[in-house]
Design a protein around this motif. Structure first.
Motif, short mmCIF file in Angstrom:
data_model
loop_
_atom_site.label_atom_id
_atom_site.label_comp_id
_atom_site.label_asym_id
_atom_site.label_seq_id
_atom_site.Cartn_x
_atom_site.Cartn_y
_atom_site.Cartn_z
N MET A 24 10.70 -27.21 20.07
CA MET A 24 10.77 -28.66 20.13
C MET A 24 9.41 -29.22 20.48
SD MET A 24 13.64 -30.96 22.06
CE MET A 24 13.79 -32.72 21.77
N LEU A 25 8.94 -30.16 19.69
CA LEU A 25 7.61 -30.75 19.86
C LEU A 25 7.75 -32.23 20.17
CD1 LEU A 25 5.99 -29.09 16.72
CD2 LEU A 25 5.90 -28.26 19.07
N PHE A 26 6.93 -32.72 21.09
CA PHE A 26 7.04 -34.09 21.57
C PHE A 26 5.80 -34.91 21.25
CE2 PHE A 26 9.36 -31.36 24.59
CZ PHE A 26 10.63 -31.92 24.52
N ALA A 27 6.03 -36.16 20.84
CA ALA A 27 4.97 -37.17 20.79
C ALA A 27 5.26 -38.18 21.89
CB ALA A 27 4.94 -37.85 19.43
N LEU A 28 4.25 -38.97 22.26
CA LEU A 28 4.42 -40.01 23.28
C LEU A 28 4.40 -41.39 22.64
CD1 LEU A 28 2.19 -38.70 26.23
CD2 LEU A 28 4.60 -38.20 25.70
N GLY A 29 5.24 -42.29 23.20
CA GLY A 29 5.31 -43.67 22.71
C GLY A 29 4.94 -44.66 23.79
N ASN A 30 5.08 -45.95 23.48
CA ASN A 30 4.63 -46.99 24.40
C ASN A 30 5.47 -47.05 25.68
OD1 ASN A 30 6.38 -48.08 22.10
ND2 ASN A 30 6.67 -49.69 23.63
N HIS A 31 6.68 -46.53 25.68
CA HIS A 31 7.48 -46.48 26.91
C HIS A 31 7.14 -45.26 27.76
CE1 HIS A 31 10.65 -49.69 26.70
NE2 HIS A 31 10.16 -49.77 25.47
N ASP A 32 6.43 -44.32 27.20
CA ASP A 32 6.05 -43.12 27.95
C ASP A 32 4.81 -43.38 28.79
OD1 ASP A 32 8.01 -41.14 27.03
OD2 ASP A 32 7.09 -41.45 25.06
N LYS A 33 4.63 -42.56 29.81
CA LYS A 33 3.40 -42.57 30.59
C LYS A 33 2.87 -41.15 30.65
CE LYS A 33 4.09 -46.69 33.44
NZ LYS A 33 5.23 -47.22 32.69
N ARG A 34 1.60 -41.01 30.28
CA ARG A 34 1.03 -39.67 30.17
C ARG A 34 1.12 -38.91 31.49
NH1 ARG A 34 -4.23 -41.85 26.77
NH2 ARG A 34 -3.10 -42.23 24.80
N GLU A 35 0.84 -39.58 32.60
CA GLU A 35 0.86 -38.89 33.88
C GLU A 35 2.24 -38.31 34.18
OE1 GLU A 35 0.14 -39.67 38.67
OE2 GLU A 35 -0.39 -41.23 37.21
N GLY A 36 3.28 -39.12 33.98
CA GLY A 36 4.64 -38.64 34.23
C GLY A 36 5.02 -37.50 33.31
N PHE A 37 4.65 -37.63 32.03
CA PHE A 37 4.98 -36.58 31.07
C PHE A 37 4.27 -35.28 31.42
CE2 PHE A 37 3.79 -34.17 27.29
CZ PHE A 37 5.03 -33.91 26.74
N TYR A 38 2.96 -35.36 31.64
CA TYR A 38 2.20 -34.14 31.93
C TYR A 38 2.73 -33.43 33.17
CZ TYR A 38 -1.49 -35.17 28.49
OH TYR A 38 -2.21 -35.39 27.35
N ARG A 39 2.97 -34.19 34.23
CA ARG A 39 3.39 -33.57 35.49
C ARG A 39 4.79 -32.97 35.38
NH1 ARG A 39 0.00 -34.62 39.74
NH2 ARG A 39 -1.47 -36.36 39.51
N ALA A 40 5.73 -33.74 34.82
CA ALA A 40 7.12 -33.29 34.82
C ALA A 40 7.43 -32.30 33.70
CB ALA A 40 8.05 -34.50 34.71
N MET A 41 6.93 -32.56 32.52
CA MET A 41 7.30 -31.74 31.36
C MET A 41 6.42 -30.50 31.21
SD MET A 41 9.95 -33.26 30.02
CE MET A 41 10.09 -32.63 28.32
N LEU A 42 5.14 -30.63 31.57
CA LEU A 42 4.20 -29.53 31.33
C LEU A 42 3.66 -28.91 32.61
CD1 LEU A 42 2.07 -30.97 28.37
CD2 LEU A 42 4.23 -29.70 28.28
#
Length: 290
Positions: free
Chosen positions: A81-99
């Motif tokens: 499963m591959l993810f892109a980020l959209g305007n509702h996403d926040k890079r900091e939250g994604f990086y910390r929680a998902m990766l």
């Protein structure tokens, strides 16, 4: 590639933090995602991969990404499963929680993978305080380098904001910026791009963009009423995902809508949209001063 290859396109998951009340989350997106995953697990043949083209969460906070991570873990999909980020996403939250990533957390999340003979290129079109999409200068160089890899393989691009279909500046909020769209068009010219997968506008739409199929999905949060688009945005109960097949002849997309009563969830005019955009710009200016 000789045999047809099947994949799944999800978008606009808008997962929320179950411990926080969110007045801008208009449906139970966690339940919707679980239901769609159950359908994906019944697909035959098994999809080769899944792409989720942005707005993975509604607020971009760590708790929402942890909820997404939990749903995916309990599903035991066993499908890349591959993810892109959209305007509702926040890079900091994604990086910390998902990766589990704690460095360079303001950088765009651009990445690529080759899966069963398909070169999948994921671009981060999110931009702080913007509803519409854009790319940073470094992303064009990265994309050009990536396009020059695996030149013999068909390429599938994934980005939350679809390219702008024309040069109307009033519609930039719903797409990649006009300037960046033109730069993208030049970069992709003559490449073996079988399609671009996007989301953001919450309705199923297929376009022929300079010879490249651009597929946008409703997503899993709410469905835009296309009959109301001359007046504003009317959000209805509804969700869908797409099943893609890549053949020698090109890309085929089949939409899989979920059962819905199509009741109204939220509605606002384009004047309201203008106020929303002003609010984003004001916050950006305040943060720049601080």
């Amino acid at each position: 590639m000789t045999a047809p290859l099947t994949f799944v396109h999800l978008t606009d998951l808008h997962i929320g933090n179950p411990t926080v009340t969110d007045d801008h989350l208009y449906s139970d997106t966690s339940a919707t995602l679980r239901a769609i995953i159950a359908e994906i697990k019944r697909l035959t043949p098994k999809p080769h991969f899944i792409v989720a083209s942005g707005d993975l969460t509604n607020r971009g906070d760590i708790g929402s990404y942890e909820e997404l991570k939990h749903i995916l873990a309990e599903a035991e999909l066993d499908i890349p499963m591959l993810f892109a980020l959209g305007n509702h996403d926040k890079r900091e939250g994604f990086y910390r929680a998902m990766l589990g990533r704690t460095s360079d957390i303001a950088a765009p999340y651009d990445h690529a993978a080759v899966i069963d003979g398909i070169h999948i290129i994921i671009l981060d079109s999110s931009a702080p305080y913007k509803v519409g999409g854009s790319f940073e200068e470094s992303q064009f160089a990265w994309l050009e380098d990536e396009l020059n890899r695996h030149v013999d393989l068909p390429k599938l691009l994934v980005m939350h904001h679809a390219p702008a279909l024309d040069s109307d500046p009033d519609l930039e909020w719903e797409a990649l910026s006009i300037i960046d769209t033109e730069r993208l068009r030049v970069l992709l010219a003559g490449r073996n791009v079988v399609g671009i997968l996007s989301g953001h506008i919450h309705y199923d739409r297929v376009s022929n963009w300079y010879g490249i199929p651009v597929v946008v999905g409703i997503g899993q949060h709410a469905a835009t009423d296309v009959l109301y688009l001359n007046e504003g945005i009317r959000m209805l109960a509804g969700a869908s995902f797409a099943i893609g097949t890549i053949r020698q002849s090109g890309l085929t997309i089949s939409f899989a809508p979920q059962p819905s009563d199509r009741r109204e969830l939220h509605c606002f005019t384009f004047a309201d949209m203008a106020e929303i955009l002003k609010k984003y710009e004001s916050q950006a200016a305040l943060d720049a001063v601080e």
